[in-house]
Scaffold this active site. Sequence first.
Site, PDB file in Angstrom:
ATOM      1  N   CYS A  72      70.728 -44.673  -5.739  1.00 41.63           N
ATOM      2  CA  CYS A  72      70.514 -45.027  -7.146  1.00 41.63           C
ATOM      3  C   CYS A  72      71.861 -44.973  -7.851  1.00 41.63           C
ATOM      4  O   CYS A  72      72.684 -44.115  -7.536  1.00 41.63           O
ATOM      5  CB  CYS A  72      69.546 -43.987  -7.719  1.00 41.63           C
ATOM      6  SG  CYS A  72      69.485 -43.893  -9.506  1.00 41.63           S
ATOM      7  N   CYS A  81      67.467 -36.295  -8.203  1.00 42.83           N
ATOM      8  CA  CYS A  81      67.281 -36.478  -6.751  1.00 42.83           C
ATOM      9  C   CYS A  81      68.406 -35.829  -5.975  1.00 42.83           C
ATOM     10  O   CYS A  81      69.380 -36.487  -5.622  1.00 42.83           O
ATOM     11  CB  CYS A  81      67.220 -37.963  -6.418  1.00 42.83           C
ATOM     12  SG  CYS A  81      65.869 -38.806  -7.212  1.00 42.83           S
ATOM     13  N   TYR A 315      43.316 -21.454  -8.377  1.00 43.50           N
ATOM     14  CA  TYR A 315      44.312 -22.373  -8.948  1.00 43.50           C
ATOM     15  C   TYR A 315      43.850 -23.813  -8.668  1.00 43.50           C
ATOM     16  O   TYR A 315      44.564 -24.607  -8.076  1.00 43.50           O
ATOM     17  CB  TYR A 315      45.708 -22.146  -8.352  1.00 43.50           C
ATOM     18  CG  TYR A 315      46.141 -20.703  -8.267  1.00 43.50           C
ATOM     19  CD1 TYR A 315      46.844 -20.117  -9.309  1.00 43.50           C
ATOM     20  CD2 TYR A 315      45.827 -19.927  -7.149  1.00 43.50           C
ATOM     21  CE1 TYR A 315      47.239 -18.786  -9.234  1.00 43.50           C
ATOM     22  CE2 TYR A 315      46.213 -18.601  -7.064  1.00 43.50           C
ATOM     23  CZ  TYR A 315      46.914 -18.030  -8.107  1.00 43.50           C
ATOM     24  OH  TYR A 315      47.304 -16.731  -8.030  1.00 43.50           O
ATOM     25  N   GLU A 336      40.577 -21.659 -12.500  1.00 46.53           N
ATOM     26  CA  GLU A 336      41.760 -22.295 -13.073  1.00 46.53           C
ATOM     27  C   GLU A 336      41.989 -21.781 -14.496  1.00 46.53           C
ATOM     28  O   GLU A 336      41.038 -21.548 -15.240  1.00 46.53           O
ATOM     29  CB  GLU A 336      41.540 -23.819 -13.043  1.00 46.53           C
ATOM     30  CG  GLU A 336      42.381 -24.664 -13.966  1.00 46.53           C
ATOM     31  CD  GLU A 336      43.878 -24.683 -13.633  1.00 46.53           C
ATOM     32  OE1 GLU A 336      44.238 -24.768 -12.445  1.00 46.53           O
ATOM     33  OE2 GLU A 336      44.669 -24.603 -14.580  1.00 46.53           O
ATOM     34  N   CYS A 411      54.127 -24.816  -3.245  1.00 47.55           N
ATOM     35  CA  CYS A 411      55.280 -25.666  -3.555  1.00 47.55           C
ATOM     36  C   CYS A 411      56.559 -24.837  -3.575  1.00 47.55           C
ATOM     37  O   CYS A 411      57.590 -25.311  -4.029  1.00 47.55           O
ATOM     38  CB  CYS A 411      55.074 -26.395  -4.887  1.00 47.55           C
ATOM     39  SG  CYS A 411      54.761 -25.268  -6.252  1.00 47.55           S
TER      40      CYS A 411
HETATM   41  N1  SAH Z   1      44.963 -27.372  -6.494  1.00 46.41           N
HETATM   42  C1  SAH Z   1      45.231 -28.175  -7.652  1.00 46.41           C
HETATM   43  C2  SAH Z   1      46.220 -27.542  -8.636  1.00 46.41           C
HETATM   44  C3  SAH Z   1      47.465 -26.970  -8.062  1.00 46.41           C
HETATM   45  S1  SAH Z   1      48.762 -26.645  -9.202  1.00 46.41           S
HETATM   46  C4  SAH Z   1      45.704 -29.562  -7.255  1.00 46.41           C
HETATM   47  O1  SAH Z   1      46.018 -29.800  -6.092  1.00 46.41           O
HETATM   48  O2  SAH Z   1      45.727 -30.439  -8.123  1.00 46.41           O
HETATM   49  C5  SAH Z   1      48.494 -25.019  -9.703  1.00 46.41           C
HETATM   50  C6  SAH Z   1      47.398 -24.856 -10.728  1.00 46.41           C
HETATM   51  O3  SAH Z   1      47.312 -23.463 -11.047  1.00 46.41           O
HETATM   52  C7  SAH Z   1      47.625 -25.570 -12.058  1.00 46.41           C
HETATM   53  O4  SAH Z   1      46.479 -26.295 -12.372  1.00 46.41           O
HETATM   54  C8  SAH Z   1      47.844 -24.421 -13.065  1.00 46.41           C
HETATM   55  O5  SAH Z   1      47.340 -24.720 -14.346  1.00 46.41           O
HETATM   56  C9  SAH Z   1      47.059 -23.312 -12.424  1.00 46.41           C
HETATM   57  N2  SAH Z   1      47.451 -21.936 -12.750  1.00 46.41           N
HETATM   58  C10 SAH Z   1      48.668 -21.467 -13.081  1.00 46.41           C
HETATM   59  N3  SAH Z   1      48.644 -20.136 -13.193  1.00 46.41           N
HETATM   60  C11 SAH Z   1      47.378 -19.735 -12.931  1.00 46.41           C
HETATM   61  C12 SAH Z   1      46.726 -18.462 -12.857  1.00 46.41           C
HETATM   62  N4  SAH Z   1      47.398 -17.356 -13.093  1.00 46.41           N
HETATM   63  N5  SAH Z   1      45.429 -18.438 -12.527  1.00 46.41           N
HETATM   64  C13 SAH Z   1      44.736 -19.570 -12.278  1.00 46.41           C
HETATM   65  N6  SAH Z   1      45.295 -20.800 -12.333  1.00 46.41           N
HETATM   66  C14 SAH Z   1      46.602 -20.880 -12.638  1.00 46.41           C
END
Ligand code: SAH
Length: 455
Positions: A72, A81, A315, A336, A411
């Site tokens: 890029c 990136c 989560y 969540e 991640c």
């Molecule tokens: N499994 C889902 C989201 C993963 S990202 C997917 O694949 O789309 C992580 C998620 O955890 C986000 O939605 C965020 O809002 C949530 N999160 C962050 N801290 C948290 C906590 N302490 N308890 C519960 N959820 C949480």
Amino acid sequence: MLEAGKKAVITIDAIATGGDGVGRLNGMAVFVPHTCRGDKAEIVLNKVKSGCAYGTATKILEPSPYRRADFCASSGACGGCDLAHMDYEEQLFVKGQIVKDALERIGGFKDIPVRETLRSPRPERYRNKMVFPLGRNAEGKALGGFFAPASHTLVPLTDCRQGHRDAGLWLGATLEYLEETHTTVYDENSRRGAARRLFVRLAEGSKEAMVVLTANAKKIKQPELFVEKILAAKTEYTVKSIVLNVHTEPNNLLLGSKNKVLYGTETIEDVLGGLCFSISPHSFYQINAPQTENLYNTALSLAGLSGTETVLDLYCGIGTISLFAARKAGHVIGVEIVPQAIENAKENAKRNGIKNAEFILGSAEEIAPKLANEGKAPQVVFVDPPRKGCDEAALSAILKMNPKKIVYVSCNPATLARDAKRLCQKGYTLQEAVPTDMFPNTSHVEAVVLLQRDN
Ligand code: SAH
């Protein structure tokens, strides 16, 4: 003696977490951004600490075979990136090494099978979410783009090869709107000015799009003109939602708490793995659509559901993993913390006709202990936490529930390794790790691991 300002020649022999190349000078590790394994580079040292040093490559004397031509025109200037100078096969190798390294060094694991990194079906233009900070140049012309590495200096861009071309078209329309209405842009220091960022989200399975303007104001000038300009852009995706997000707080969060719908609906719909998902601006949604299906299918195949299990999805976001799992389990509970995401999750279960999934709003560290105390005993627990990993209270609650399998989607390999170590000290064995490339051309690494209860 190594000291800041000193020049040296170095050979890069590995890539560290975070994407920097690493070589050695007088036995000390030196981190050099934008280099590849096998590069021989002239560097200047910026900082020397007791255990390591940091440098900048001033000249590549002998390029690595893994280098590729500039990906890029903004490479280097834009902080986006950090692996764009590496060919894709090498990126996959490097990400596998980063996962393996973290599991060994932080987790203390030995000889774990780490699968080859799962390649992204598209190694570029894969992002379904783009966030462009907005600004004005010295002449007062409206600009949008990305921040330079480790700074908040705007690098103007009209298109980004990580995202869809449509995102650049909506950015162009937004800049026209800012010019025509003389809308001010937000300044982080004085905390004055209105327009902050343009946030675009695309639903690849339905070709629906959401365009969100975040502003340090409750109103914007001529909102109908903004809507008109966005809708007039000749894009492949259809805009279903245009939102003004009121963001008057001086923090770096992407969104403020309040949304005002300027056009259409507040949510867009996507189709993923044969399921339909409603997504709000505040809800998390994986950014690489085709690879998300692979990620979830990997997590599910590691879970090996038979159709009868109780499953906990901590989560859970908008309930994606939960609903993928519900088709193969007896009952699923998703947890969540973001209220809009939980609303989306409930709605998503309903519209897909899924009756064996329930969703609970709250933090994992608060809800998981409650579920454990109520005697809930899921056979399988999925966890997919943000970068900081799981809270200790969530981990102890999982241990108390004593599931047969824990599938950890992460991640951040460092917190994954830390949490997996904790679980493995209490009767689990790490069976397998699957690095999955969700973020090509960047040093971000996603991984799924299976932890199985001993005996
Ligand atoms: N499994 C889902 C989201 C993963 S990202 C997917 O694949 O789309 C992580 C998620 O955890 C986000 O939605 C965020 O809002 C949530 N999160 C962050 N801290 C948290 C906590 N302490 N308890 C519960 N959820 C949480």
